[in-house]
Design an enzyme around this catalytic site. Sequence first.
Site, PDB file in Angstrom:
ATOM      1  N   ASP A 175      -2.535   1.725  -4.743  1.00 19.19           N
ATOM      2  CA  ASP A 175      -3.786   1.944  -4.011  1.00 19.19           C
ATOM      3  C   ASP A 175      -4.837   0.928  -4.428  1.00 19.19           C
ATOM      4  O   ASP A 175      -4.708   0.240  -5.444  1.00 19.19           O
ATOM      5  CB  ASP A 175      -4.308   3.362  -4.252  1.00 19.19           C
ATOM      6  CG  ASP A 175      -3.343   4.420  -3.731  1.00 19.19           C
ATOM      7  OD1 ASP A 175      -2.816   4.229  -2.615  1.00 19.19           O
ATOM      8  OD2 ASP A 175      -3.105   5.415  -4.438  1.00 19.19           O
ATOM      9  N   HIS A 207       0.820  -1.220   0.000  1.00 14.85           N
ATOM     10  CA  HIS A 207       0.000   0.000   0.000  1.00 14.85           C
ATOM     11  C   HIS A 207       0.853   1.270   0.000  1.00 14.85           C
ATOM     12  O   HIS A 207       0.331   2.381  -0.165  1.00 14.85           O
ATOM     13  CB  HIS A 207      -0.940   0.011   1.205  1.00 14.85           C
ATOM     14  CG  HIS A 207      -2.283   0.589   0.905  1.00 14.85           C
ATOM     15  ND1 HIS A 207      -2.472   1.629   0.008  1.00 14.85           N
ATOM     16  CD2 HIS A 207      -3.525   0.292   1.373  1.00 14.85           C
ATOM     17  CE1 HIS A 207      -3.754   1.936  -0.051  1.00 14.85           C
ATOM     18  NE2 HIS A 207      -4.414   1.134   0.769  1.00 14.85           N
TER      19      HIS A 207
END
Length: 401
Positions: free
Chosen positions: A375, A371
Amino acid sequence: MEVKLHDIGEGMTEADIVSFLVKPGDVVQADTPVVEVQTDKMTAEIPSPIAGIVGEYKVKQGQTVPVGTTLLIIKNDHHAEKPIQSTLAPAPHYQDVNFHSQKQRILASPYTRKIARENGIEIEKVIGSGVSGRIIDEDVYRFIEESNDEAVKEPIKSVKQESSEQSGPQLLVSIPFRGRRKQIAAKMAQSINTIPHCTHFEEIDVTDLILFRKELKELDRDISATAFFLKALSICLKEFPIFNAKLDEDKEIIILSKEHHMGVAVDTEDGLIVPVIRNTERKSIRTIHLEMKELTKKAIANRLNVKDITGGTFTISNVGPLGGSIGATPIIQQPQVALVSFHKTKKMPVVTDDDQIIIRSMMNLSMSFDHRVADGGNAVRFTNRFAQLIKDPKMLILEMV
């Protein structure tokens, strides 16, 4: 001269000492394998850097040692007598030629020797049926079956008798936490403690792919579903290169790779191994299938070399054939950015756009991603594109033209 454990694989920090292939006093040539070691990914043989006489061992069999550790000493003695006689050339680095004594060299892979050790067999007594007298797995199994050596059979008999005579509560059994299991644990802990994992789940319609594979099989062109998955993922990685990348925090850059080197997790007796199929973006589905099949065989037989296991840019794990798995949160192979896991396929009712209920074969997919680098929106678009390609295999083939 000191023979040290050097880095024989990507990111390797330590290895287990499996066995010594020579004994003190043996005369060896340069590049003669002298120690067999095991990392989390492979078994390899460390060669002597010089010709000389074997001195003392500096480590013990079964010990786990870090890179840079001195394993044994080779005395550089040009006047050594009784050199080892052999018609074979010295084994190149990482090959599976086993060197045992001044009298002979035993040809056998590390995995074959492991079978012999675990069954109490002296491999020197086994007659090899392979090329140049190489001992293969079947030779060891045949020796076990045909052996009249009571020294081999008695321990088995004793264990069975002891087991049958036991009464009351059974003692707990412990298994060593070392070798490949320990090294896998270290890598997984490092990954999960460094990368903020996020896992996205999706359902994939594989009905038409199953039918297409049946048609191919009837034409004697059987290709695994995983090969189709790998090609579809490669197409997706072209469109979403952020998932075929690595993060260099020190330089504050994300490096995108144009080459797709796909790691395929293989479940073996000694733990998970991830051989790498290189440049899937340039290969046909059939070529990918054949290479994957060969690498899987090598992984199970513990015959992978350094090139087979290094350089991966993206990893997959197909646990669907094992059954029962509907989802997971797979741990990323650092420094990669993403990993996809394929799970159980089952028939289930699906509602179409015109409100009709039909039966389709649906497969679950888990995608873990870093992350820090990507995304959720891109992960959804990535899996949607993959689902589109797999749902219609003809579209997948058209994308390759």
